[in-house]
Design a protein around this motif. Structure first.
Motif, PDB file in Angstrom:
ATOM      1  N   ASN A  32       0.818  -1.334   0.006  1.00  0.00           N
ATOM      2  CA  ASN A  32       0.135   0.246   0.085  1.00  0.00           C
ATOM      3  C   ASN A  32       0.893   1.139   0.120  1.00  0.00           C
ATOM      4  OD1 ASN A  32       0.851  -0.380   2.557  1.00  0.00           O
ATOM      5  ND2 ASN A  32      -0.892   0.732   3.508  1.00  0.00           N
ATOM      6  N   VAL A  33       2.043   1.285  -0.292  1.00  0.00           N
ATOM      7  CA  VAL A  33       3.013   2.421  -0.308  1.00  0.00           C
ATOM      8  C   VAL A  33       3.620   2.586  -1.493  1.00  0.00           C
ATOM      9  CG1 VAL A  33       5.149   3.141   0.827  1.00  0.00           C
ATOM     10  CG2 VAL A  33       3.547   1.909   2.289  1.00  0.00           C
ATOM     11  N   SER A  34       3.589   3.574  -2.130  1.00  0.00           N
ATOM     12  CA  SER A  34       4.380   4.334  -3.404  1.00  0.00           C
ATOM     13  C   SER A  34       5.341   5.361  -3.075  1.00  0.00           C
ATOM     14  CB  SER A  34       3.245   4.285  -4.514  1.00  0.00           C
ATOM     15  OG  SER A  34       2.465   5.323  -4.143  1.00  0.00           O
ATOM     16  N   ASN A  80      -4.623   0.538  -9.145  1.00  0.00           N
ATOM     17  CA  ASN A  80      -5.870   0.971  -9.804  1.00  0.00           C
ATOM     18  C   ASN A  80      -6.436   2.220  -9.314  1.00  0.00           C
ATOM     19  OD1 ASN A  80      -6.789  -0.009  -7.391  1.00  0.00           O
ATOM     20  ND2 ASN A  80      -8.608  -0.772  -8.927  1.00  0.00           N
ATOM     21  N   VAL A  81      -5.693   3.097  -8.626  1.00  0.00           N
ATOM     22  CA  VAL A  81      -6.095   4.328  -8.001  1.00  0.00           C
ATOM     23  C   VAL A  81      -5.662   5.475  -8.656  1.00  0.00           C
ATOM     24  CG1 VAL A  81      -6.598   5.453  -5.854  1.00  0.00           C
ATOM     25  CG2 VAL A  81      -6.792   3.079  -5.851  1.00  0.00           C
ATOM     26  N   VAL A  82      -6.223   6.738  -8.835  1.00  0.00           N
ATOM     27  CA  VAL A  82      -5.766   7.795  -9.268  1.00  0.00           C
ATOM     28  C   VAL A  82      -5.909   9.014  -8.321  1.00  0.00           C
ATOM     29  CG1 VAL A  82      -5.617   9.736 -11.101  1.00  0.00           C
ATOM     30  CG2 VAL A  82      -6.093   7.247 -11.560  1.00  0.00           C
ATOM     31  N   LEU A  83      -4.888   9.698  -7.819  1.00  0.00           N
ATOM     32  CA  LEU A  83      -5.165  10.659  -6.856  1.00  0.00           C
ATOM     33  C   LEU A  83      -5.037  12.115  -7.374  1.00  0.00           C
ATOM     34  CD1 LEU A  83      -5.668  11.866  -4.028  1.00  0.00           C
ATOM     35  CD2 LEU A  83      -3.071  11.686  -3.759  1.00  0.00           C
ATOM     36  N   ILE A  84      -5.930  12.939  -7.735  1.00  0.00           N
ATOM     37  CA  ILE A  84      -6.112  14.152  -8.533  1.00  0.00           C
ATOM     38  C   ILE A  84      -5.785  15.085  -7.218  1.00  0.00           C
ATOM     39  CG2 ILE A  84      -6.919  15.784 -10.203  1.00  0.00           C
ATOM     40  CD1 ILE A  84      -8.816  13.453 -10.858  1.00  0.00           C
ATOM     41  N   PHE A  85      -4.732  16.132  -7.443  1.00  0.00           N
ATOM     42  CA  PHE A  85      -4.577  17.187  -6.386  1.00  0.00           C
ATOM     43  C   PHE A  85      -4.376  18.294  -7.197  1.00  0.00           C
ATOM     44  CE2 PHE A  85      -0.683  14.737  -7.474  1.00  0.00           C
ATOM     45  CZ  PHE A  85       0.275  15.897  -8.020  1.00  0.00           C
ATOM     46  N   PHE A 128      -5.313   8.984   1.633  1.00  0.00           N
ATOM     47  CA  PHE A 128      -3.774   8.906   1.495  1.00  0.00           C
ATOM     48  C   PHE A 128      -2.997   9.577   2.508  1.00  0.00           C
ATOM     49  CE2 PHE A 128      -5.145   7.977  -2.814  1.00  0.00           C
ATOM     50  CZ  PHE A 128      -4.287   6.923  -3.328  1.00  0.00           C
ATOM     51  N   GLN A 129      -1.944   9.163   3.061  1.00  0.00           N
ATOM     52  CA  GLN A 129      -0.858   9.888   3.915  1.00  0.00           C
ATOM     53  C   GLN A 129       0.247  10.107   3.222  1.00  0.00           C
ATOM     54  OE1 GLN A 129      -0.184   7.662   7.659  1.00  0.00           O
ATOM     55  NE2 GLN A 129       1.974   8.957   7.843  1.00  0.00           N
ATOM     56  N   MET A 130       0.789  11.235   3.273  1.00  0.00           N
ATOM     57  CA  MET A 130       1.890  11.747   2.560  1.00  0.00           C
ATOM     58  C   MET A 130       3.001  11.836   3.567  1.00  0.00           C
ATOM     59  SD  MET A 130       0.789  12.290  -0.470  1.00  0.00           S
ATOM     60  CE  MET A 130      -1.084  12.350  -0.959  1.00  0.00           C
ATOM     61  N   ASP A 131       4.257  11.627   3.122  1.00  0.00           N
ATOM     62  CA  ASP A 131       5.137  11.898   3.833  1.00  0.00           C
ATOM     63  C   ASP A 131       6.477  12.287   2.820  1.00  0.00           C
ATOM     64  OD1 ASP A 131       4.516  11.359   6.540  1.00  0.00           O
ATOM     65  OD2 ASP A 131       4.364   9.320   6.187  1.00  0.00           O
ATOM     66  N   LYS A 132       7.054  13.353   3.251  1.00  0.00           N
ATOM     67  CA  LYS A 132       8.100  13.895   2.427  1.00  0.00           C
ATOM     68  C   LYS A 132       9.403  13.163   2.798  1.00  0.00           C
ATOM     69  CE  LYS A 132      10.441  18.246   1.080  1.00  0.00           C
ATOM     70  NZ  LYS A 132      10.683  19.825   1.073  1.00  0.00           N
ATOM     71  N   LEU A 133      10.222  12.756   1.552  1.00  0.00           N
ATOM     72  CA  LEU A 133      11.496  12.042   1.830  1.00  0.00           C
ATOM     73  C   LEU A 133      12.654  12.981   1.330  1.00  0.00           C
ATOM     74  CD1 LEU A 133      10.391   8.848   0.246  1.00  0.00           C
ATOM     75  CD2 LEU A 133      10.336   9.118   2.529  1.00  0.00           C
ATOM     76  N   VAL A 140       3.833   8.026  -0.484  1.00  0.00           N
ATOM     77  CA  VAL A 140       2.313   8.080  -0.370  1.00  0.00           C
ATOM     78  C   VAL A 140       1.875   6.537   0.166  1.00  0.00           C
ATOM     79  CG1 VAL A 140       0.483   8.310  -1.705  1.00  0.00           C
ATOM     80  CG2 VAL A 140       2.472   9.528  -2.445  1.00  0.00           C
ATOM     81  N   VAL A 141       1.054   6.713   1.153  1.00  0.00           N
ATOM     82  CA  VAL A 141       0.638   5.452   1.753  1.00  0.00           C
ATOM     83  C   VAL A 141      -1.016   5.359   1.525  1.00  0.00           C
ATOM     84  CG1 VAL A 141       0.320   4.000   3.918  1.00  0.00           C
ATOM     85  CG2 VAL A 141       2.276   5.385   3.489  1.00  0.00           C
ATOM     86  N   ASP A 142      -1.527   4.365   0.871  1.00  0.00           N
ATOM     87  CA  ASP A 142      -3.041   4.113   0.601  1.00  0.00           C
ATOM     88  C   ASP A 142      -3.598   3.692   1.814  1.00  0.00           C
ATOM     89  OD1 ASP A 142      -5.377   3.865  -0.230  1.00  0.00           O
ATOM     90  OD2 ASP A 142      -4.848   2.543  -2.124  1.00  0.00           O
ATOM     91  N   LEU A 143      -4.147   4.428   2.641  1.00  0.00           N
ATOM     92  CA  LEU A 143      -5.029   3.955   3.794  1.00  0.00           C
ATOM     93  C   LEU A 143      -6.333   3.019   3.638  1.00  0.00           C
ATOM     94  CD1 LEU A 143      -4.382   7.295   5.602  1.00  0.00           C
ATOM     95  CD2 LEU A 143      -3.094   5.284   6.025  1.00  0.00           C
TER      96      LEU A 143
END
Length: 182
Positions: A32-34, A80-85, A128-133, A140-143
């Protein structure tokens, strides 16, 4: 009793842990992480409106081909998920329209409307949870990842129930243990 510490080189310790040499070790992420390292990493972090589109596409490569590389400036594809921001609603709706047209024009790819989330104010609300690297990339963690296997037994629910029973009854928002009940 005294313990003796075995001294060895760091490389051989790492080899023991990874079952081989560590020169080119692949890092595998949980399912679940990308990592988003697209051209708009800063825009993803600044975004104030999000839409989660869950497609019926089984092949992530087919979805990526349908979206094209120019969509990477305003969306992130994960399986198969698209996050539009976006930062404003009008632009967001135009990007949403563009993604939907791309899905329609490239094989009439469908959406699972019941699992989509539209026009929310944070990535968490979109699932989604976002963490800057380091280096500007974003983890990006798909919750809401639904990689559940129906063949698994429901022993987790039973384990949870027995754990709660062992903890005691809740009292005023806290768990009362045997010690506090005495």
């Amino acid at each position: 009793m005294t313990t003796q510490k075995h001294s060895s080189s760091k490389a051989s310790d790492a080899e023991q842990l990874t079952d081989g040499p560590t020169t080119e070790r692949e890092v595998s992420l949980p399912p679940n992480v990308s990592i988003y390292a697209g051209p708009s990493s800063a825009a993803l972090l600044r975004a104030s409106i999000f839409t989660r589109l869950v497609t019926t596409v089984q092949d992530p490569a087919k979805l990526a081909a349908a979206l094209g590389s120019d969509c990477a400036t305003f969306c992130h594809q994960y399986q198969n998920v698209v996050l539009i921001f976006d930062e404003d609603l009008d632009t967001h709706h135009e990007h949403f329209r563009l993604v939907c047209l791309r899905l329609k024009d490239n094989g009439d790819l469908g959406l699972d409307y019941g699992r989509c989330i539209f026009d929310v104010g944070s990535s968490l609300q979109a699932g989604f949870q976002m963490d800057k690297l380091q280096g500007g990339a974003i983890m990006v963690v798909d919750l809401q990842d639904r990689d559940d296997d129906d063949s698994e037994d429901d022993s987790d629910a039973e384990d949870d129930a027995s754990l709660l029973a062992a903890l005691g009854e809740p009292v005023g928002g806290a768990v009362a243990s045997e010690r506090s009940q005495a």
